[in-house]
Design an enzyme around this catalytic site. Structure first.
Site, mmCIF file in Angstrom:
data_model
loop_
_atom_site.group_PDB
_atom_site.id
_atom_site.type_symbol
_atom_site.label_atom_id
_atom_site.label_comp_id
_atom_site.label_asym_id
_atom_site.label_seq_id
_atom_site.Cartn_x
_atom_site.Cartn_y
_atom_site.Cartn_z
ATOM 1 N N SER A 50 -7.713 -2.110 -3.299
ATOM 2 C CA SER A 50 -8.421 -0.826 -3.195
ATOM 3 C C SER A 50 -9.458 -0.667 -4.303
ATOM 4 C CB SER A 50 -7.444 0.354 -3.278
ATOM 5 O OG SER A 50 -6.692 0.416 -2.108
ATOM 6 N N TYR A 54 -2.251 -0.818 8.271
ATOM 7 C CA TYR A 54 -3.235 -1.848 8.592
ATOM 8 C C TYR A 54 -3.543 -1.916 10.083
ATOM 9 C CZ TYR A 54 -2.960 -3.836 3.930
ATOM 10 O OH TYR A 54 -3.039 -4.043 2.588
ATOM 11 N N ASP A 108 -2.967 -1.386 -7.172
ATOM 12 C CA ASP A 108 -3.612 -1.830 -5.933
ATOM 13 C C ASP A 108 -5.048 -2.306 -6.184
ATOM 14 O OD1 ASP A 108 -4.655 -2.138 -3.429
ATOM 15 O OD2 ASP A 108 -4.106 -0.143 -2.698
ATOM 16 N N ARG A 166 0.854 -1.194 0.000
ATOM 17 C CA ARG A 166 0.000 0.000 0.000
ATOM 18 C C ARG A 166 0.890 1.244 0.000
ATOM 19 N NH1 ARG A 166 -4.934 -2.298 1.707
ATOM 20 N NH2 ARG A 166 -6.205 -1.505 0.034
ATOM 21 N N GLN A 223 0.258 2.343 -5.959
ATOM 22 C CA GLN A 223 -1.182 2.647 -5.905
ATOM 23 C C GLN A 223 -1.941 2.215 -7.165
ATOM 24 O OE1 GLN A 223 -1.437 6.711 -4.767
ATOM 25 N NE2 GLN A 223 -2.983 6.322 -3.210
HETATM 26 P P1 NAD Z 1 -8.961 -3.594 5.485
HETATM 27 O O1 NAD Z 1 -9.835 -4.135 4.412
HETATM 28 O O2 NAD Z 1 -7.770 -4.376 5.896
HETATM 29 O O3 NAD Z 1 -9.833 -3.328 6.803
HETATM 30 C C1 NAD Z 1 -10.959 -2.468 6.768
HETATM 31 C C2 NAD Z 1 -10.983 -1.615 7.993
HETATM 32 O O4 NAD Z 1 -11.319 -2.405 9.144
HETATM 33 C C3 NAD Z 1 -9.678 -0.920 8.352
HETATM 34 O O5 NAD Z 1 -9.879 0.469 8.341
HETATM 35 C C4 NAD Z 1 -9.338 -1.469 9.724
HETATM 36 O O6 NAD Z 1 -8.691 -0.513 10.538
HETATM 37 C C5 NAD Z 1 -10.702 -1.838 10.257
HETATM 38 N N1 NAD Z 1 -10.694 -2.778 11.386
HETATM 39 C C6 NAD Z 1 -9.939 -3.887 11.565
HETATM 40 N N2 NAD Z 1 -10.216 -4.475 12.750
HETATM 41 C C7 NAD Z 1 -11.177 -3.727 13.337
HETATM 42 C C8 NAD Z 1 -11.883 -3.829 14.560
HETATM 43 N N3 NAD Z 1 -11.651 -4.818 15.442
HETATM 44 N N4 NAD Z 1 -12.798 -2.874 14.849
HETATM 45 C C9 NAD Z 1 -13.045 -1.872 13.972
HETATM 46 N N5 NAD Z 1 -12.414 -1.720 12.808
HETATM 47 C C10 NAD Z 1 -11.484 -2.648 12.481
HETATM 48 O O7 NAD Z 1 -8.522 -2.105 5.141
HETATM 49 P P2 NAD Z 1 -8.217 -1.453 3.711
HETATM 50 O O8 NAD Z 1 -9.434 -0.892 3.147
HETATM 51 O O9 NAD Z 1 -7.440 -2.429 2.911
HETATM 52 O O10 NAD Z 1 -7.312 -0.236 4.138
HETATM 53 C C11 NAD Z 1 -6.255 -0.419 5.077
HETATM 54 C C12 NAD Z 1 -5.445 0.840 5.172
HETATM 55 O O11 NAD Z 1 -4.647 1.018 4.011
HETATM 56 C C13 NAD Z 1 -6.236 2.124 5.324
HETATM 57 O O12 NAD Z 1 -5.512 2.950 6.206
HETATM 58 C C14 NAD Z 1 -6.186 2.715 3.963
HETATM 59 O O13 NAD Z 1 -6.381 4.110 3.975
HETATM 60 C C15 NAD Z 1 -4.788 2.359 3.575
HETATM 61 N N6 NAD Z 1 -4.549 2.378 2.157
HETATM 62 C C16 NAD Z 1 -3.422 3.000 1.697
HETATM 63 C C17 NAD Z 1 -3.164 3.016 0.351
HETATM 64 C C18 NAD Z 1 -1.941 3.684 -0.179
HETATM 65 O O14 NAD Z 1 -1.289 4.403 0.535
HETATM 66 N N7 NAD Z 1 -1.585 3.446 -1.414
HETATM 67 C C19 NAD Z 1 -4.024 2.398 -0.546
HETATM 68 C C20 NAD Z 1 -5.158 1.757 -0.037
HETATM 69 C C21 NAD Z 1 -5.404 1.740 1.315
#
Ligand code: NAD
Length: 385
Positions: A134, A229, A131, A123, A128
């Site tokens: 996403s 994460y 990805d 990530r 990006q």
């Molecule tokens: P994910 O699918 O792994 O999880 C979804 C959400 O569930 C997350 O926000 C996580 O914090 C939350 N979660 C996990 N356990 C939990 C609990 N017990 N109670 C409540 N919430 C809980 O997440 P994702 O959509 O893949 O995104 C993960 C991170 O990566 C985010 O911070 C996102 O902004 C970031 N991200 C960064 C990039 C980048 O920089 N290129 C791209 C995509 C996502």
């Protein structure tokens, strides 16, 4: 010259395609030969003739496509049967998801095929555009809200009519990652009152900027982590969270759960006892159902009613928006291919697996009969044991 083969998906319900006529056109322009299996794009509304117009050759079956190509492009992880038909030393670009299906990962390993696992793309800003987690989660978040709106016997928006006033629906979202943010935005656009919670308190501002209310839960001490994460929640955190969300869930018309922890089973955030507190006729859409479920009584692939609450466990939501899911996934894959086959001093368009490269090193989970990714190795060992 490197030959790419776009396979027709064989897993039940997989409607997406790993290439579109647009990306095929780009591959051809770069000098690749592209083979497309008959009907590969049909479920995503692309005809064979659209691909051949872009310069691809249409191949009748999977086995002959594999035998004539160096790289196989797919969406879903290879089945055991597909892996057995692939050429030793060839490269598969697809999801791998060994924890969900170690048997198929083992078949890829045994076939001597290398697998660039789309879910392992780091990530980072540089990665990006590759990805797929996403691009697909965004669609899942959007579609979860639309399904909830269809399954709910109520309006989402506030309505003032001559026949009376209709109150807006109340939506609670667990997990504010990519899917959760899109779910908030979509539910707000439909006029609902939206609340959301996440184990990462830093998402509060993002929730508020979309017009939602953040349900705060005091984080565990030392909860700060450099990773983007979430980590697994402690038992103490789970108790504080259940107390904080209890009243909102009891009043909710819709609950959408998107919470995941990479490499672990999804946390149970809406246990059966909490479902029992919900309104009669409320709807839960559990996006984590394939990872074990955020609700312990939702069922993968089904819509069931329990304790008067409709539990939606529909899987592969991106596949229900097949055109755009394919368009975005295909672009992710095209950027992966561009990265694996750099332009510089590479007239023959050779694949270069430089494991020192951050993206390639992290994403090639299986190579040359070896597993290079620890959680994949663990999933295979557990399955064998
Ligand atoms: P994910 O699918 O792994 O999880 C979804 C959400 O569930 C997350 O926000 C996580 O914090 C939350 N979660 C996990 N356990 C939990 C609990 N017990 N109670 C409540 N919430 C809980 O997440 P994702 O959509 O893949 O995104 C993960 C991170 O990566 C985010 O911070 C996102 O902004 C970031 N991200 C960064 C990039 C980048 O920089 N290129 C791209 C995509 C996502």
């Amino acid at each position: 010259m490197t030959t790419l083969f776009v396979a027709k998906e064989s897993r039940d319900g997989e409607t997406r395609c790993a290439a579109t006529p647009e990306t095929v056109g780009r591959y051809i322009k770069r000098g690749f030969k592209v083979l497309v299996q008959t009907g590969a794009g049909e479920a995503a509304s692309y005809r064979d003739s659209d691909f051949s117009d872009s310069g691809a050759e249409i191949i009748s079956d999977f086995a002959s496509g594999c035998s004539q190509s160096d790289v196989v492009l797919k969406v879903a992880r290879a089945t055991v049967e597909e892996a057995g038909l692939m050429k030793k030393g060839s490269l598969l670009v697809s999801f791998l998801q060994a924890a969900q299906d170690p048997g198929s990962a083992k078949a890829v390993l045994d076939a001597g095929v290398s697998n660039f696992a789309m879910e392992l793309v780091p990530r980072t800003t540089l990665a990006q555009k590759m990805d797929a987690l996403s691009s697909q989660a965004n669609i899942a978040g959007y579609k979860a809200v639309l399904i909830a709106a269809c399954e709910l016997g109520r309006y989402f928006p506030l309505l003032m009519t001559a026949a009376g006033t209709v109150k807006p629906a109340r939506v609670v979202i667990f997990g504010v990652g990519v899917a959760g943010l899109q779910a908030i935005a979509t539910a707000k656009r439909l006029g609902a009152i939206v609340e959301a919670t996440d184990i990462r308190p830093e998402v509060k501002e993002q929730v508020e900027s979309l017009g939602g209310k953040f349900i705060e839960v005091k984080p565990d001490d030392g909860g700060e982590d450099a990773s983007v994460y979430a980590k697994e929640a402690s038992d103490d955190y789970k108790k504080r969270q259940a107390a904080a969300v209890g009243a909102s869930v009891a009043q909710a018309d819709v609950v959408i759960t998107t919470a995941q922890v990479p490499g672990a089973k999804a946390p149970v955030l809406v246990p059966e006892a909490m479902v029992k507190t919900m309104k009669f006729g409320a709807v839960i859409v559990d996006l984590a159902v394939e990872q074990g479920g955020n609700c312990d009584i939702s069922e993968a692939g089904k819509i069931v009613v329990k304790h008067g609450v409709k539990l939606v466990g529909t899987t592969n939501l991106p596949g229900t928006v097949a055109v755009h899911a394919s368009q975005l996934y295909a672009r992710n894959v095209q950027h992966v291919v561009d990265h694996l086959v750099p332009t510089k001093e590479n007239d023959n368009l050779e694949i270069r697996l430089d494991f020192e490269d951050e993206i390639i090193g992290a994403s090639i989970a299986i190579h040359g009969g070896e597993v290079r990714h620890q959680p994949t190795a663990t999933a295979l060992q557990l399955a064998t044991a």
